[in-house]
Design an enzyme around this catalytic site. Sequence first.
Site, PDB file in Angstrom:
ATOM      1  N   THR A  14     -32.904   1.513  -7.865  1.00  0.00           N
ATOM      2  CA  THR A  14     -31.885   0.955  -8.768  1.00  0.00           C
ATOM      3  C   THR A  14     -30.525   0.976  -8.057  1.00  0.00           C
ATOM      4  OG1 THR A  14     -31.141   3.016  -9.832  1.00  0.00           O
ATOM      5  CG2 THR A  14     -33.142   1.966 -10.729  1.00  0.00           C
ATOM      6  N   TYR A 165     -17.338  11.465 -14.640  1.00  0.00           N
ATOM      7  CA  TYR A 165     -18.266  11.263 -13.519  1.00  0.00           C
ATOM      8  C   TYR A 165     -18.891  12.595 -13.064  1.00  0.00           C
ATOM      9  CZ  TYR A 165     -19.799   9.657  -8.872  1.00  0.00           C
ATOM     10  OH  TYR A 165     -20.540   9.349  -7.756  1.00  0.00           O
TER      11      TYR A 165
HETATM   12  P1  NAP Z   1     -21.951   0.935  -5.188  1.00  0.00           P
HETATM   13  O1  NAP Z   1     -21.809   0.370  -3.827  1.00  0.00           O
HETATM   14  O2  NAP Z   1     -20.945   0.587  -6.216  1.00  0.00           O
HETATM   15  O3  NAP Z   1     -23.423   0.625  -5.723  1.00  0.00           O
HETATM   16  C1  NAP Z   1     -23.828   0.907  -7.027  1.00  0.00           C
HETATM   17  C2  NAP Z   1     -24.661  -0.241  -7.528  1.00  0.00           C
HETATM   18  O4  NAP Z   1     -25.163   0.085  -8.829  1.00  0.00           O
HETATM   19  C3  NAP Z   1     -23.830  -1.526  -7.695  1.00  0.00           C
HETATM   20  O5  NAP Z   1     -24.542  -2.646  -7.230  1.00  0.00           O
HETATM   21  C4  NAP Z   1     -23.641  -1.567  -9.201  1.00  0.00           C
HETATM   22  O6  NAP Z   1     -23.391  -2.852  -9.715  1.00  0.00           O
HETATM   23  C5  NAP Z   1     -24.966  -1.030  -9.676  1.00  0.00           C
HETATM   24  N1  NAP Z   1     -24.934  -0.671 -11.071  1.00  0.00           N
HETATM   25  C6  NAP Z   1     -23.886  -0.209 -11.788  1.00  0.00           C
HETATM   26  N2  NAP Z   1     -24.231  -0.025 -13.068  1.00  0.00           N
HETATM   27  C7  NAP Z   1     -25.530  -0.378 -13.162  1.00  0.00           C
HETATM   28  C8  NAP Z   1     -26.454  -0.420 -14.236  1.00  0.00           C
HETATM   29  N3  NAP Z   1     -26.086  -0.068 -15.497  1.00  0.00           N
HETATM   30  N4  NAP Z   1     -27.717  -0.810 -13.997  1.00  0.00           N
HETATM   31  C9  NAP Z   1     -28.087  -1.176 -12.750  1.00  0.00           C
HETATM   32  N5  NAP Z   1     -27.256  -1.200 -11.705  1.00  0.00           N
HETATM   33  C10 NAP Z   1     -25.978  -0.796 -11.900  1.00  0.00           C
HETATM   34  O7  NAP Z   1     -21.915   2.533  -5.098  1.00  0.00           O
HETATM   35  P2  NAP Z   1     -22.711   3.537  -4.126  1.00  0.00           P
HETATM   36  O8  NAP Z   1     -21.691   4.294  -3.387  1.00  0.00           O
HETATM   37  O9  NAP Z   1     -23.796   2.863  -3.409  1.00  0.00           O
HETATM   38  O10 NAP Z   1     -23.303   4.514  -5.225  1.00  0.00           O
HETATM   39  C11 NAP Z   1     -24.687   4.714  -5.378  1.00  0.00           C
HETATM   40  C12 NAP Z   1     -24.889   6.041  -6.069  1.00  0.00           C
HETATM   41  O11 NAP Z   1     -24.379   7.076  -5.235  1.00  0.00           O
HETATM   42  C13 NAP Z   1     -24.127   6.144  -7.395  1.00  0.00           C
HETATM   43  O12 NAP Z   1     -24.913   6.836  -8.320  1.00  0.00           O
HETATM   44  C14 NAP Z   1     -22.902   6.952  -7.011  1.00  0.00           C
HETATM   45  O13 NAP Z   1     -22.386   7.650  -8.118  1.00  0.00           O
HETATM   46  C15 NAP Z   1     -23.484   7.875  -5.975  1.00  0.00           C
HETATM   47  N6  NAP Z   1     -22.516   8.469  -5.070  1.00  0.00           N
HETATM   48  C16 NAP Z   1     -21.741   7.703  -4.259  1.00  0.00           C
HETATM   49  C17 NAP Z   1     -20.806   8.312  -3.433  1.00  0.00           C
HETATM   50  C18 NAP Z   1     -19.910   7.544  -2.509  1.00  0.00           C
HETATM   51  O14 NAP Z   1     -18.980   8.134  -1.980  1.00  0.00           O
HETATM   52  N7  NAP Z   1     -20.152   6.276  -2.262  1.00  0.00           N
HETATM   53  C19 NAP Z   1     -20.689   9.695  -3.439  1.00  0.00           C
HETATM   54  C20 NAP Z   1     -21.498  10.443  -4.270  1.00  0.00           C
HETATM   55  C21 NAP Z   1     -22.406   9.823  -5.088  1.00  0.00           C
HETATM   56  P3  NAP Z   1     -21.844  -3.282  -9.929  1.00  0.00           P
HETATM   57  O15 NAP Z   1     -21.292  -3.496  -8.560  1.00  0.00           O
HETATM   58  O16 NAP Z   1     -21.961  -4.504 -10.756  1.00  0.00           O
HETATM   59  O17 NAP Z   1     -21.179  -2.142 -10.642  1.00  0.00           O
END
Ligand code: NAP
Length: 255
Positions: A14, A165
């Site tokens: 996801t 968060y």
């Molecule tokens: P990202 O690049 O924003 O990717 C997240 C993806 O999830 C986006 O495509 C987003 O779509 C999608 N999404 C949001 N809400 C959704 C929903 N209700 N159903 C299905 N898809 C949905 O962020 P990322 O950094 O890859 O984050 C991935 C995970 O890692 C998240 O859980 C985040 O909290 C966690 N994380 C990230 C970091 C970091 O520093 N990057 C650190 C710790 C944890 P939209 O673009 O339309 O919102």
Amino acid sequence: MVSGLVVGRLALVTGAGSGIGRAACQVLSKEGATVIAADRNYEAAVQTIKTHTALAPGTNGGEEHSAVELDVSNSKAVQDLVQDTLKQYKKPPCIIVNSAGITRDNWMLKLSEEDYDSVLNVNLKGTFLVMQAFAKAMAESSVSGSVINISSIVGKYGNMGQTNYASSKAGVVAMTQSAAKELGKFNIRVNAILPGFIDTPIIKTVPDKVKEQIMKLVPLGRLGNPAEVAEVIAFLSSDKSSFITGAAIDVSGGY
Ligand code: NAP
């Protein structure tokens, strides 16, 4: 002949249209899995499959990767995806990666109830809904598997502007540990990864000044790359981690 850590396995990812989810699709497919890329942004999920995955192992007549639109906070949509997957692949995925996540940052004293709820709904409830529905499908089909829930280092230490968060991500760890205790008897492992600051679109809203401050607290002195998280996802998906369940693994450069 495809070789790799997860050859012939079906994986659901996801949040697969961006960042860590997209990198997970890339690495899992390279390691031989067939990937279902799910995101609320369908076009982004299609893009992941088209340009970021290795050729599906079954391109010669077997399984193909697929992209699907999914809002993880919508239980009906999650249930429908279970049915669609069983129809298309004749089996449930045995690798589930819960990477969908959002931020709605604000000072705690100013945070709206709406922004609190939306973050909890996607990050915590969405992870629960996907894990519950797909673990049930695995258990009913006697398929052993691995669930990887993406938490955050912020869930462990807290962060200013992120009470919503941080709560959601701490919840993901506790939920992971509890689910691991319940699902072990089905040979389904459940683990969490706590990324530090990873260079993806989700951190674009963090001001440069704040990023500089954070970097001072990271012994490795840099942002992480999504692929560095994805490699740990691949490890947890594979038999290399066959005795690891209920774990919460920091991938944070030491933050
Ligand atoms: P990202 O690049 O924003 O990717 C997240 C993806 O999830 C986006 O495509 C987003 O779509 C999608 N999404 C949001 N809400 C959704 C929903 N209700 N159903 C299905 N898809 C949905 O962020 P990322 O950094 O890859 O984050 C991935 C995970 O890692 C998240 O859980 C985040 O909290 C966690 N994380 C990230 C970091 C970091 O520093 N990057 C650190 C710790 C944890 P939209 O673009 O339309 O919102």
